[in-house]
Design an enzyme around this catalytic site. Structure first.
Site, PDB file in Angstrom:
ATOM      1  N   ASP A  14      19.032  44.795  33.324  1.00 11.63           N
ATOM      2  CA  ASP A  14      19.935  44.109  34.254  1.00 11.63           C
ATOM      3  C   ASP A  14      19.977  44.882  35.571  1.00 11.63           C
ATOM      4  O   ASP A  14      20.378  46.044  35.601  1.00 11.63           O
ATOM      5  CB  ASP A  14      21.329  44.028  33.640  1.00 11.63           C
ATOM      6  CG  ASP A  14      22.338  43.309  34.530  1.00 11.63           C
ATOM      7  OD1 ASP A  14      21.951  42.832  35.617  1.00 11.63           O
ATOM      8  OD2 ASP A  14      23.508  43.221  34.130  1.00 11.63           O
ATOM      9  N   CYS A  69      53.358  54.850  31.858  1.00 13.67           N
ATOM     10  CA  CYS A  69      53.524  55.413  30.511  1.00 13.67           C
ATOM     11  C   CYS A  69      53.505  56.936  30.481  1.00 13.67           C
ATOM     12  O   CYS A  69      53.742  57.539  29.430  1.00 13.67           O
ATOM     13  CB  CYS A  69      52.442  54.870  29.573  1.00 13.67           C
ATOM     14  SG  CYS A  69      50.782  55.522  29.874  1.00 13.67           S
ATOM     15  N   CYS A  85      49.535  58.133  35.146  1.00 12.75           N
ATOM     16  CA  CYS A  85      50.003  56.751  35.033  1.00 12.75           C
ATOM     17  C   CYS A  85      51.508  56.730  35.248  1.00 12.75           C
ATOM     18  O   CYS A  85      52.260  57.314  34.458  1.00 12.75           O
ATOM     19  CB  CYS A  85      49.656  56.179  33.661  1.00 12.75           C
ATOM     20  SG  CYS A  85      50.294  54.494  33.416  1.00 12.75           S
TER      21      CYS A  85
END
Length: 470
Positions: A376, A251, A248
């Protein structure tokens, strides 16, 4: 390195009491009786004995597993094959190792596995390697002595049951937190597995081929955001989905140090992969980059238990296909490969694997939407069918299963013409379709209960042995 003597030491006095010995004994006795009847007469039934035992004594697993230390294998994809490879590796040193070989990974199936095994008769504690459904990690952990957890990956899967994958991870953590001394062997390429500090000793595995790119995952990828600051993750190397050497830039969150890594994949076919782990070359007789991850997970666990690289090579070299994991069946001289699919990440990896086939093939997709599949079916729209169909326009296609209309529409949107797309609401018709297509190789992609139904039809037709029920 974990030795068997350490397995004994970590247990303390090894005593686990049962609150109601009579109820527990009754549960075990009736479950063993039902198991004997089902397997002796009907040649199947991996969940019913466990269901029966748990109804009589919800804590029956505590007594059944009292003489075992347990390795729990969990995650969205790869549990069954990873468990199988760990078992193959560890049995070279621990021949009495027990497992749940049918892949029945909920509480009832795990209880049934212990019922089938019988009491551990050795003087030392036994070792069990269990595939465990993510939502069952905590309930199982509460009743057994866990020596190690193996975490494969977490992707969106059966969202009606699990919710978002952060929710799934919390279900797993609820179990791990019960055993802070247990070793955790986790996929370091999955950002979620290093997003939380754990008390447990950790070993991470992943891919590290030496690349230093600055890549982004596609925007619809699961876990595309940093789990700590929610900025977009970058990758020095990305294998698939959100897996890879992540970092990242906002951070500083980054992939943890790897204890075990794949340094290269030299060859991939639909039926094999050749790769390097810690400067040792291995060949796995099953295709797909995702299965190289499974092999790496198994290697990492086995190494912690003292298995040598040469012994791992033997474990990888076996040619036994696990339920629904690239099983090959011959139908009138044609080779049929049956592959379980259950979520978009796994589906896309299977489509990528099939794409390495340099011979003509036909493709059938069998879609059910029962509880074990996930009710689903919207996940099929995240499958990379458009690219696949574009690259294989001359292939024969078929859709089937209880929700065949859903997958029929999906394939038509992907570019398969309606008059070129066969349908099989009754899976018994799949065999006739296989016999009739011009291709000599057919891939059957199926959800869990569709795999079970398809295998029953194949058994009834004499193409596979009857009696196996996952």
């Amino acid at each position: 390195m974990l030795e068997l003597t350490e397995l004994i030491t970590d247990v303390g006095d090894g005593t686990i009491t049962t609150e109601n010995p009579i109820r527990s004994a009754t549960a075990r006795g009736l479950a063993r009786l039902s198991y004997g009847i089902l397997h002796g007469i009907f040649k199947g039934g991996s969940a019913f004995p466990g269901n029966l035992a748990a109804r009589i004594d919800p804590d029956v697993l505590r007594g059944l597993a009292r003489d075992y230390d347990v390795i729990i294998v969990t995650g969205t994809n790869g549990k069954t094959l990873t468990t199988s490879m760990i078992v193959k590796a560890l049995r070279q040193q621990y021949p009495d190792l027990m497992t749940n070989p049918t892949g029945s990974n909920m509480m009832s199936g795990i209880i049934s596995a212990f019922i089938a095994q019988g009491r551990h008769k050795g003087q030392d504690r036994g070792l069990a390697v269990l595939e465990v459904d993510e939502a069952n990690v905590a309930p199982v952990s509460a009743l057994v002595n866990v020596k190690a957890y193996v975490l494969t990956n977490i992707f969106r899967d059966q969202m009606d049951r699990y919710g978002e994958f952060y929710t799934t991870y919390q279900k797993i953590l609820d179990g791990i937190e019960m055993h802070p001394d247990a070793l955790v062997v986790a996929n370091g390429d999955a950002p979620i597995f290093s997003s939380r500090e754990l008390k447990n000793p950790m070993r991470y595995y992943g891919f590290d081929t030496g690349r230093h790119d600055n890549l982004l995952a596609p925007p619809n990828t699961d876990g595309v955001l940093c789990p700590r600051c929610e900025h977009i993750l970058h990758y020095k190397e990305r294998t698939y989905s959100n897996l890879g050497n992540f970092f990242c830039p906002n951070c500083g969150f980054a992939r943890p140090e790897l204890a075990y890594h794949v340094s290269g994949v030299t060859e991939q076919t639909p039926t094999s992969s050749t790769f390097t782990i810690d400067q040792q070359n291995f060949t796995l007789n099953i295709g797909g980059l995702y299965n190289v991850y499974n092999a790496l997970a198994a290697y990492s666990v086995a190494a912690e238990f003292g298995v040598t690289p040469a012994q791992m090579a033997d474990a990888f070299a076996y040619d036994e296909k696990v339920f629904g994991r690239q099983e090959e069946i011959i139908i009138d001289g044609k080779r049929v490969t049956l592959v379980l699919v259950k979520n978009p990440v796994g589906l896309n990896q299977v489509l990528d694997m099939i794409g390495h086939d340099d011979q003509d093939f036909a493709l059938a997709v069998l879609l059910n939407a029962n509880y074990a599949d996930g009710i689903d079916t919207s996940w099929i729209w995240d499958g990379n069918f458009e690219e696949f169909v574009h690259d294989h326009q001359q292939s024969s296609y078929m859709v089937g299963g209880e929700r065949y209309k859903d997958i029929e529409l999906r394939m038509q949107v992907a570019g398969v013409k309606a008059d070129a797309l066969a349908t099989a609401p009754d899976l018994n018709n799949v065999v006739d379709w296989v016999k009739g297509v011009p291709e000599q190789h057919v891939y059957l992609l199926a959800t869990y209960t569709a795999v079970l139904q398809m295998r029953k039809h194949l058994a009834d037709g004499g193409y596979i042995a009857a009696g196996f029920n996952a």
